[in-house]
Write a protein that holds these residues in place. Structure first.
Motif, mmCIF file in Angstrom:
data_model
loop_
_atom_site.group_PDB
_atom_site.id
_atom_site.type_symbol
_atom_site.label_atom_id
_atom_site.label_comp_id
_atom_site.label_asym_id
_atom_site.label_seq_id
_atom_site.Cartn_x
_atom_site.Cartn_y
_atom_site.Cartn_z
ATOM 1 N N LYS A 27 0.710 -1.069 0.200
ATOM 2 C CA LYS A 27 0.213 0.005 -0.020
ATOM 3 C C LYS A 27 1.069 1.097 -0.368
ATOM 4 O O LYS A 27 1.989 1.138 0.472
ATOM 5 C CB LYS A 27 -1.466 -0.085 1.046
ATOM 6 N N PHE A 28 0.221 2.685 -0.384
ATOM 7 C CA PHE A 28 1.100 3.650 -0.410
ATOM 8 C C PHE A 28 0.539 4.269 0.580
ATOM 9 O O PHE A 28 -0.781 4.649 0.535
ATOM 10 C CB PHE A 28 0.633 4.217 -1.965
ATOM 11 N N VAL A 29 1.378 5.314 1.333
ATOM 12 C CA VAL A 29 0.895 5.521 2.379
ATOM 13 C C VAL A 29 1.628 7.206 2.278
ATOM 14 O O VAL A 29 2.685 6.976 1.986
ATOM 15 C CB VAL A 29 1.596 5.302 4.017
ATOM 16 N N ILE A 30 0.299 7.780 1.739
ATOM 17 C CA ILE A 30 1.333 9.704 2.312
ATOM 18 C C ILE A 30 1.262 9.718 3.406
ATOM 19 O O ILE A 30 0.249 10.002 4.620
ATOM 20 C CB ILE A 30 0.222 9.979 1.572
ATOM 21 N N VAL A 31 2.520 10.485 4.220
ATOM 22 C CA VAL A 31 2.794 11.388 5.651
ATOM 23 C C VAL A 31 2.632 12.263 5.531
ATOM 24 O O VAL A 31 4.030 12.468 4.636
ATOM 25 C CB VAL A 31 3.585 10.549 6.177
ATOM 26 N N LYS A 32 1.583 13.259 6.279
ATOM 27 C CA LYS A 32 2.747 15.033 5.758
ATOM 28 C C LYS A 32 3.110 15.276 7.055
ATOM 29 O O LYS A 32 1.996 15.102 8.195
ATOM 30 C CB LYS A 32 1.159 15.757 5.163
ATOM 31 N N ALA A 33 4.126 15.543 7.475
ATOM 32 C CA ALA A 33 4.242 15.856 9.137
ATOM 33 C C ALA A 33 3.860 15.593 10.442
ATOM 34 O O ALA A 33 3.284 15.156 10.778
ATOM 35 C CB ALA A 33 2.989 17.770 9.626
ATOM 36 N N GLY A 34 4.480 13.962 9.867
ATOM 37 C CA GLY A 34 4.559 13.064 10.566
ATOM 38 C C GLY A 34 3.016 12.118 10.320
ATOM 39 O O GLY A 34 2.787 11.208 12.148
ATOM 40 N N SER A 35 1.622 12.776 9.996
ATOM 41 C CA SER A 35 0.610 12.139 10.639
ATOM 42 C C SER A 35 0.433 11.804 9.117
ATOM 43 O O SER A 35 0.360 12.071 8.122
ATOM 44 C CB SER A 35 -0.280 13.291 10.872
ATOM 45 N N LEU A 36 -0.897 10.440 9.314
ATOM 46 C CA LEU A 36 -1.062 10.084 8.299
ATOM 47 C C LEU A 36 -2.274 10.859 7.095
ATOM 48 O O LEU A 36 -2.844 11.450 7.697
ATOM 49 C CB LEU A 36 -1.756 8.358 8.200
ATOM 50 N N ALA A 37 -1.941 10.998 5.975
ATOM 51 C CA ALA A 37 -2.811 11.342 5.498
ATOM 52 C C ALA A 37 -3.548 10.758 4.354
ATOM 53 O O ALA A 37 -4.934 11.571 4.264
ATOM 54 C CB ALA A 37 -1.886 12.938 3.799
ATOM 55 N N SER A 38 -2.998 9.740 3.925
ATOM 56 C CA SER A 38 -3.904 9.039 2.921
ATOM 57 C C SER A 38 -2.970 7.559 2.946
ATOM 58 O O SER A 38 -1.998 7.676 2.764
ATOM 59 C CB SER A 38 -3.818 9.915 1.454
ATOM 60 N N GLU A 39 -4.103 6.769 2.169
ATOM 61 C CA GLU A 39 -3.453 5.203 2.322
ATOM 62 C C GLU A 39 -4.171 5.001 0.806
ATOM 63 O O GLU A 39 -5.204 4.830 0.786
ATOM 64 C CB GLU A 39 -3.633 4.053 3.237
ATOM 65 N N VAL A 40 -3.334 3.953 -0.307
ATOM 66 C CA VAL A 40 -4.065 3.756 -1.470
ATOM 67 C C VAL A 40 -3.477 2.115 -1.076
ATOM 68 O O VAL A 40 -2.218 2.314 -1.584
ATOM 69 C CB VAL A 40 -3.496 4.422 -2.365
ATOM 70 N N GLY A 41 -4.168 1.513 -1.808
ATOM 71 C CA GLY A 41 -3.784 -0.011 -1.599
ATOM 72 C C GLY A 41 -2.562 -0.392 -3.153
ATOM 73 O O GLY A 41 -3.751 0.613 -4.034
ATOM 74 N N ILE A 42 -2.564 -1.168 -3.634
ATOM 75 C CA ILE A 42 -1.833 -1.336 -4.700
ATOM 76 C C ILE A 42 -1.755 -2.531 -5.528
ATOM 77 O O ILE A 42 -2.038 -3.275 -4.661
ATOM 78 C CB ILE A 42 0.060 -0.919 -4.090
#
Length: 91
Positions: free
Chosen positions: A17-32
């Motif tokens: 899964k692709f995890v987008i983290v901004k400023a140390g917090s989870l912003a989004s998760e996308v399954g590949i």
């Protein structure tokens, strides 16, 4: 030119899964899933972006994610201004 990082899949877990983290917090998760290649950026579908991330630090075409049948993932920065990080390390 972009730089590519190879991320070996753990032998017992093959779903990425692709995890987008901004400023140390989870912003989004996308399954590949079924596609072998995904493009992520601020651009739209007309620019070939599969994963839209509307954040000022994300370039129009920011990163390419590829994976093979064994579950290995390859992350390529597409010349983004702010860079791409894999497991906290800039590629």
């Amino acid at each position: 030119d972009g730089k590519t990082a190879f991320v070996a899949a753990p032998p017992t877990y093959r779903k990425a899964k692709f995890v987008i983290v901004k400023a140390g917090s989870l912003a989004s998760e996308v399954g590949i899933g079924t596609k072998s290649c995904y493009l992520m950026g601020r651009g739209g579908l007309d620019e070939g972006v599969d994963i839209a991330a509307l954040h000022p630090s994300i370039s129009r075409l920011h990163v390419k994610l590829e994976h093979d049948a064994e579950g290995d993932v390859f992350v390529t920065d597409l010349g983004s201004q702010h860079g791409t990080f894999v497991n906290g390390e800039k590629i």
